[in-house]
Design a protein around this motif. Structure first.
Motif, PDB file in Angstrom:
ATOM      1  N   ALA A 139     -20.626 -20.734  11.334  1.00 19.65           N
ATOM      2  CA  ALA A 139     -19.600 -21.449  12.143  1.00 19.65           C
ATOM      3  C   ALA A 139     -19.417 -22.861  12.174  1.00 19.65           C
ATOM      4  CB  ALA A 139     -19.718 -20.568  13.425  1.00 19.65           C
ATOM      5  N   GLU A 140     -18.258 -23.287  11.820  1.00 16.82           N
ATOM      6  CA  GLU A 140     -17.766 -24.561  11.802  1.00 16.82           C
ATOM      7  C   GLU A 140     -17.923 -25.237  13.004  1.00 16.82           C
ATOM      8  OE1 GLU A 140     -17.838 -26.956   9.780  1.00 16.82           O
ATOM      9  OE2 GLU A 140     -18.247 -25.414   8.299  1.00 16.82           O
ATOM     10  N   ALA A 148     -22.604 -20.908  -1.726  1.00 16.35           N
ATOM     11  CA  ALA A 148     -22.394 -19.290  -1.810  1.00 16.35           C
ATOM     12  C   ALA A 148     -21.789 -18.863  -0.370  1.00 16.35           C
ATOM     13  CB  ALA A 148     -23.766 -18.552  -2.153  1.00 16.35           C
ATOM     14  N   PRO A 149     -20.790 -17.946  -0.676  1.00 17.82           N
ATOM     15  CA  PRO A 149     -20.028 -17.402   0.661  1.00 17.82           C
ATOM     16  C   PRO A 149     -20.992 -16.678   1.479  1.00 17.82           C
ATOM     17  CG  PRO A 149     -19.370 -16.402  -1.457  1.00 17.82           C
ATOM     18  CD  PRO A 149     -20.047 -17.416  -1.984  1.00 17.82           C
ATOM     19  N   ASP A 150     -20.679 -16.562   2.627  1.00 18.18           N
ATOM     20  CA  ASP A 150     -21.754 -15.877   3.475  1.00 18.18           C
ATOM     21  C   ASP A 150     -22.025 -14.578   3.207  1.00 18.18           C
ATOM     22  OD1 ASP A 150     -21.755 -18.088   5.024  1.00 18.18           O
ATOM     23  OD2 ASP A 150     -20.490 -17.489   6.855  1.00 18.18           O
ATOM     24  N   GLU A 151     -20.931 -13.613   2.646  1.00 20.41           N
ATOM     25  CA  GLU A 151     -21.227 -12.155   2.295  1.00 20.41           C
ATOM     26  C   GLU A 151     -22.667 -12.172   1.269  1.00 20.41           C
ATOM     27  OE1 GLU A 151     -17.520 -13.018   1.011  1.00 20.41           O
ATOM     28  OE2 GLU A 151     -18.219 -13.979   2.999  1.00 20.41           O
ATOM     29  N   LEU A 152     -22.747 -13.229   0.438  1.00 20.94           N
ATOM     30  CA  LEU A 152     -23.728 -13.423  -0.711  1.00 20.94           C
ATOM     31  C   LEU A 152     -25.095 -13.823  -0.049  1.00 20.94           C
ATOM     32  CD1 LEU A 152     -21.354 -14.128  -3.709  1.00 20.94           C
ATOM     33  CD2 LEU A 152     -22.321 -12.043  -2.746  1.00 20.94           C
ATOM     34  N   CYS A 153     -25.104 -14.385   1.098  1.00 22.48           N
ATOM     35  CA  CYS A 153     -26.445 -14.874   1.341  1.00 22.48           C
ATOM     36  C   CYS A 153     -26.856 -14.366   2.824  1.00 22.48           C
ATOM     37  CB  CYS A 153     -26.584 -16.369   1.458  1.00 22.48           C
ATOM     38  SG  CYS A 153     -25.174 -17.388   2.220  1.00 22.48           S
ATOM     39  N   ILE A 188     -21.226 -32.623  17.766  1.00 26.19           N
ATOM     40  CA  ILE A 188     -21.224 -33.788  17.111  1.00 26.19           C
ATOM     41  C   ILE A 188     -20.939 -33.964  15.716  1.00 26.19           C
ATOM     42  CG2 ILE A 188     -23.141 -34.722  19.018  1.00 26.19           C
ATOM     43  CD1 ILE A 188     -25.119 -34.411  16.796  1.00 26.19           C
ATOM     44  N   GLY A 189     -20.514 -32.935  15.072  1.00 27.45           N
ATOM     45  CA  GLY A 189     -20.181 -32.949  13.613  1.00 27.45           C
ATOM     46  C   GLY A 189     -21.453 -32.697  12.802  1.00 27.45           C
ATOM     47  N   ARG A 190     -21.221 -32.859  11.701  1.00 28.76           N
ATOM     48  CA  ARG A 190     -22.767 -32.522  10.713  1.00 28.76           C
ATOM     49  C   ARG A 190     -23.530 -33.851  10.804  1.00 28.76           C
ATOM     50  NH1 ARG A 190     -22.396 -28.706   6.573  1.00 28.76           N
ATOM     51  NH2 ARG A 190     -20.563 -27.117   6.996  1.00 28.76           N
ATOM     52  N   VAL A 191     -24.662 -33.457  10.729  1.00 25.28           N
ATOM     53  CA  VAL A 191     -25.474 -34.637  10.477  1.00 25.28           C
ATOM     54  C   VAL A 191     -26.162 -34.867   9.029  1.00 25.28           C
ATOM     55  CG1 VAL A 191     -26.109 -34.658  13.031  1.00 25.28           C
ATOM     56  CG2 VAL A 191     -27.280 -33.112  11.364  1.00 25.28           C
ATOM     57  N   PRO A 206     -23.255 -26.499  10.573  1.00 25.80           N
ATOM     58  CA  PRO A 206     -22.875 -25.401  10.790  1.00 25.80           C
ATOM     59  C   PRO A 206     -23.597 -24.665  11.742  1.00 25.80           C
ATOM     60  CG  PRO A 206     -24.011 -25.465   8.785  1.00 25.80           C
ATOM     61  CD  PRO A 206     -23.814 -26.591   9.039  1.00 25.80           C
ATOM     62  N   ARG A 207     -23.129 -23.741  12.687  1.00 21.52           N
ATOM     63  CA  ARG A 207     -24.117 -22.989  13.447  1.00 21.52           C
ATOM     64  C   ARG A 207     -24.321 -21.643  12.689  1.00 21.52           C
ATOM     65  NH1 ARG A 207     -24.851 -23.259  18.549  1.00 21.52           N
ATOM     66  NH2 ARG A 207     -26.744 -22.485  17.893  1.00 21.52           N
ATOM     67  N   ILE A 208     -25.594 -21.122  12.913  1.00 18.92           N
ATOM     68  CA  ILE A 208     -25.521 -19.641  12.345  1.00 18.92           C
ATOM     69  C   ILE A 208     -25.338 -18.731  13.547  1.00 18.92           C
ATOM     70  CG2 ILE A 208     -27.022 -18.185  11.071  1.00 18.92           C
ATOM     71  CD1 ILE A 208     -28.478 -20.792  10.173  1.00 18.92           C
ATOM     72  N   VAL A 209     -24.323 -17.900  13.180  1.00 15.48           N
ATOM     73  CA  VAL A 209     -23.800 -16.863  14.549  1.00 15.48           C
ATOM     74  C   VAL A 209     -24.323 -15.532  13.901  1.00 15.48           C
ATOM     75  CG1 VAL A 209     -22.337 -18.347  15.564  1.00 15.48           C
ATOM     76  CG2 VAL A 209     -21.551 -17.058  13.682  1.00 15.48           C
TER      77      VAL A 209
END
Ligand SMILES: *Cc1c(COP(=O)(O)O)cnc(C)c1O
Length: 479
Positions: free
Chosen positions: A305-306, A97-102, A312-315, A293-296
């Motif tokens: 945020a990507e 879900a896009p950020d605006e919806l969550c 180190i990328g995604r885990v 992703p980092r939550i900003v």
């Protein structure tokens, strides 16, 4: 009953798909066709319900018995946290879900990160890892990225000989060589051995504090200094955070990276290997390497945020194990600052009480106050009767208790590792003490009785040696 192949009507079958009718049946050679219809079991709904209910009653967990499994923090977790995780606004949210919806979910996760930073004394957290072990692996990838960014090729990770098996495994998975560091007679890291082991190749030391013997590493500041002076990092295995949360912070002790076993400390009933979460916290200088992703937070809005260039990328998939993280947030919000501190205080008090009351028959391996758990051994008199820790553990099942952890940590002979947690009443602890003393008396009078325990469980004693030596794996289609 007769099995009938019905011919599909032209309306139901697609025009170009051949009909599986009598023609198709005729394609199967007669000798391969069934002579009689299959004997499918016919059961009433009630029979099925009773069957599964009976099976579920054999399930053992903290909701049914006292479960003092050391190193695992098997405590009662408020059912309110389950309800929070089930709220439709969270439970039905699609991970894409896009950020605006969550915004609500992101706000919760961001808030959880802040609380974990505060509890651990760290500057930033990632919620992505889905187990303690995955947190360790993530943390070690951060160690590697940190050193590489400084053009410092370090190849070794140090692990105390009392460490949990996941520590060396995670270090190896992250590409490091593992080197063990001995414990001293007090059950702490031997500083002389540590100084000998640390060198220009050392990337990090992984440490649990309190350690897996349930003992606080009193020289943790000196340990941190030894590592930092050599340019290495100090990694905190947070499996025992329950003992100090709200009282002391790994970040203040000199740790650079921590993982938290949310399913041990913050309100996820765990067992059977999952589900869990292993958030990882770091000091500011390691934050650029955190996984995506980092939550900003941007003003009143939250976003994912990507990866930054140094990340180190995604885990793992998505941002972590959301349902578990919601439980952790609900738990921390419910307890508040003081409640979190009381958790640690009561966990330590309960363990010290048990250690003292059991000491006559099951003396602690180290003669000093324990933290949230302690490692004991059966007395010399009990061992002299040929009774092993395993026999005592099995007999506890007959008494209605889940056995404690046995034979870990491996540096203690016939180890019996007890972690009562803060959620048991004094009456329950006393009942456990009484059962242990009865078992100790049985060990002296009728040791054979313990050798064949458990007697009252649905499954008796399995021959573990035979099982290990003659492993038979079958899959019986007929059953
Ligand atoms: C449980 C535990 C781990 C591993 O955590 P998981 O969440 O089970 O992967 C690591 N270290 C210690 C000391 C533990 O008790």
């Amino acid at each position: 009953m007769e099995l009938v192949f019905e011919k599909h009507s032209a309306a139901s079958g697609a025009a170009n798909v051949p009909d599986p009718g009598p023609e198709a049946e005729a394609l199967v050679p007669p000798e391969l066709r069934r002579a009689a219809p299959p004997a499918l079991p016919e059961l009433s709904e009630l029979d099925v319900v009773r069957h599964y209910l009976a099976l579920s009653r054999r399930q053992v967990g903290v909701d049914s018995v006292f479960y003092p499994l050391g190193s695992c923090t098997m405590k009662y977790n408020p059912k309110l946290c389950e309800e929070a995780a089930r709220l439709p606004g969270f439970a039905r949210l699609h991970p894409h879900a896009p950020d605006e919806l969550c915004q609500g979910m992101l706000a919760l996760l961001w808030n959880l990160e802040q609380r974990l930073c505060e509890i651990c004394g760290m500057d930033a957290f990632t919620l992505a890892p889905m187990a303690g072990a995955q947190g360790e692996w993530t943390g070690l990838l951060l160690v590697r990225a940190y050193h590489r960014a400084r053009n410092d090729a370090r190849t070794e990770v140090l692990v105390p000989d009392s460490a949990h098996g996941t520590n060396p495994a995670s270090a190896a998975m992250a590409g490091f060589e593992v080197r063990a560091v001995a414990s001293n007679d007090d059950g702490e890291v031997d500083l002389a051995a540590l100084r000998n082991a640390v060198g220009p190749k050392t990337a990090a030391l992984m440490l649990t504090n309190p350690n897996t013997l349930g003992l606080f590493e009193t020289r943790i500041r000196e340990i941190a200094a030894v590592l930092h002076q050599a340019g290495a990092l100090l990694y905190y295995d947070g499996a025992n955070l329950n003992a100090i949360c709200g009282v002391a912070r790994p970040g203040d002790m000199g740790f650079d990276i921590v993982h938290v076993n949310v399913h041990k400390t913050f309100a996820t009933p765990h067992g059977g290997g999952g589900p869990g979460a292993g958030p990882v916290g770091v000091k500011a200088r390691i934050a650029p390497f955190l996984p995506a992703p980092r939550i900003v937070r941007e003003g009143e809005r939250f976003a994912r945020a990507e990866a930054s260039p140094q990340s180190i990328g995604r885990v793992g998939a998505f941002g972590g194990n959301a349902g578990i993280l919601i439980r952790a947030y609900a738990y921390l919000a419910m307890l508040g600052r003081e409640g979190v501190t009381r958790v640690a205080q009561h966990a330590v008090l309960a363990a010290r009480y048990l250690a003292a009351r059991l000491a006559s028959d099951f003396p602690s391996a180290y003669d000093r106050p324990c933290m949230h758990e302690f490692v004991a051994t059966p007395s010399a008199a009990i061992l002299g009767k040929g009774v092993k820790t395993l026999d005592i553990a099995k007999r506890l099942i007959d008494c209605g208790f889940h056995p404690p952890t046995v034979y870990f940590p491996m540096i203690v002979h016939e180890a019996l590792m007890v972690e009562p947690t803060e959620t048991e009443t004094k009456e329950r602890l006393d009942a456990f003490v009484a059962a242990m003393h009865v078992i100790a008396a049985e060990a002296m009078a009728t040791p054979e009785k313990l050798k064949t325990a458990p007697q009252n469980a649905p499954v008796g004693r399995v021959d573990e040696v035979k099982a290990a030596r003659e492993l038979v794996l079958t899959y019986d289609m007929a059953r």
